[in-house]
Design an enzyme around this catalytic site. Structure first.
Site, PDB file in Angstrom:
ATOM      1  CG  ASP A  54      -1.539   0.250   1.354  1.00  0.00           C
ATOM      2  OD1 ASP A  54      -1.702   2.040   0.582  1.00  0.00           O
ATOM      3  OD2 ASP A  54      -3.081   1.105   1.486  1.00  0.00           O
ATOM      4  CB  SER A 134      -0.723  11.718 -16.372  1.00  0.00           C
ATOM      5  OG  SER A 134      -1.438  12.921 -16.820  1.00  0.00           O
ATOM      6  CE1 TYR A 147      -4.258  10.452 -11.933  1.00  0.00           C
ATOM      7  CE2 TYR A 147      -4.212  12.209 -13.899  1.00  0.00           C
ATOM      8  CZ  TYR A 147      -3.549  11.044 -13.249  1.00  0.00           C
ATOM      9  OH  TYR A 147      -2.885   9.713 -14.726  1.00  0.00           O
ATOM     10  CE  LYS A 151      -0.548  10.994 -12.359  1.00  0.00           C
ATOM     11  NZ  LYS A 151       0.272   9.549 -11.660  1.00  0.00           N
TER      12      LYS A 151
END
Length: 264
Positions: A54, A134, A147, A151
């Protein structure tokens, strides 16, 4: 002979393909994933070992690093694990925002730190930490605000940590990889969400295999930032400089992505 390599989020998508290509280059791969069965399947495919990890747990990273060292000198660490949610930030609850930040950003920080701690004793020169960013690390992406923020932070963290390593004389190469939209389980799971449409706005969806090829290719390079494809990455970086005008372009890209997604 290559030593060991550790890949997070190795149970599917980029992580599984990266594991395959690292094994093909002779590395003994420790495939890690929060899903131990998926990690074990990847390990079976590549002739390596697996471990549940994890990435939100810094101690779990240290334990994984020790396990990788038992397989040979730790030379490659790929922080690939990530989650994607595509909703406007005010529509996301506190737990979802915390999950994205903990996995996509803190998981990279904990993993990079554990990797460097384990690698510094190797004494080798060909050591690499590769962090998956990304295309959204390079430009604003409405609909993916949280998100994209993680990134962006991965890119800033990776570059800054590389500077720290250089100043300290530690021969570890840091890299951040920023792929465009790719045809993986992670994106397919969001295909019905309106705010995910911009992911489909590129010329085509990348495959996990071609992204993995370029990720593993960084082992022959000192390149800090790799955008896939490069032309799209440069356009994203330039667009980020245009402020509100660039955000209007983002809306057109979202509409373009919606049309492409609808065509399948």
């Amino acid at each position: 002979m290559p030593g060991s390599a550790l890949v997070t989020g190795a149970g599917r998508g980029f992580g599984r393909e990266i594991s395959k290509q690292l094994a093909a280059r002779g590395y003994t791969v420790l495939a890690t994933d929060v899903d131990p069965d998926a990690a074990a399947e990847t390990a079976r495919l590549v002739g390596g070992q697996s471990r549940r990890l994890d990435v939100r747990d810094p101690d779990a990273h240290r334990a994984a690093a020790r396990a990788a060292l038992e397989l040979g000198p730790l030379e490659v660490w790929v922080n690939n694990a990530g989650v994607l949610r595509t909703r406007k930030v005010w529509e996301q609850d506190d737990d979802e925002i915390r999950l994205i930040a903990d996995i996509n950003l803190m998981g990279v920080i904990w993993g990079s730190r554990a990797a460097v701690e384990a690698m510094r004793g190797n004494g080798g020169q060909n050591m690499h930490v590769i962090n998956l960013g990304s295309m959204s690390a390079l430009t604003p992406v409405p609909g993916l605000s949280v998100y994209a923020a993680t990134k962006h932070a991965v890119w800033g963290f990776t570059a800054s940590m590389q500077g720290e390593l250089m100043a300290a004389g530690v021969p570890i190469a840091m890299h951040v990889v920023c792929p465009d939209g790719a045809d993986t389980d992670m994106t397919r799971e969001r295909a019905e969400e309106p705010d995910s449409a911009i992911i489909w706005s590129g010329p085509r969806m990348l495959s996990a295999e071609e992204v993995a090829t370029q990720v593993v290719g960084l082992l022959d390079s000192k390149k800090l930032l790799l955008g896939i494809p490069r032309r799209r990455a440069w356009a994203a970086r330039l667009g980020a400089l245009t402020g509100r005008a660039g955000l209007r372009v983002s809306e057109r890209l979202r509409q373009q992505g919606e049309r492409k997604r609808a065509r399948g």
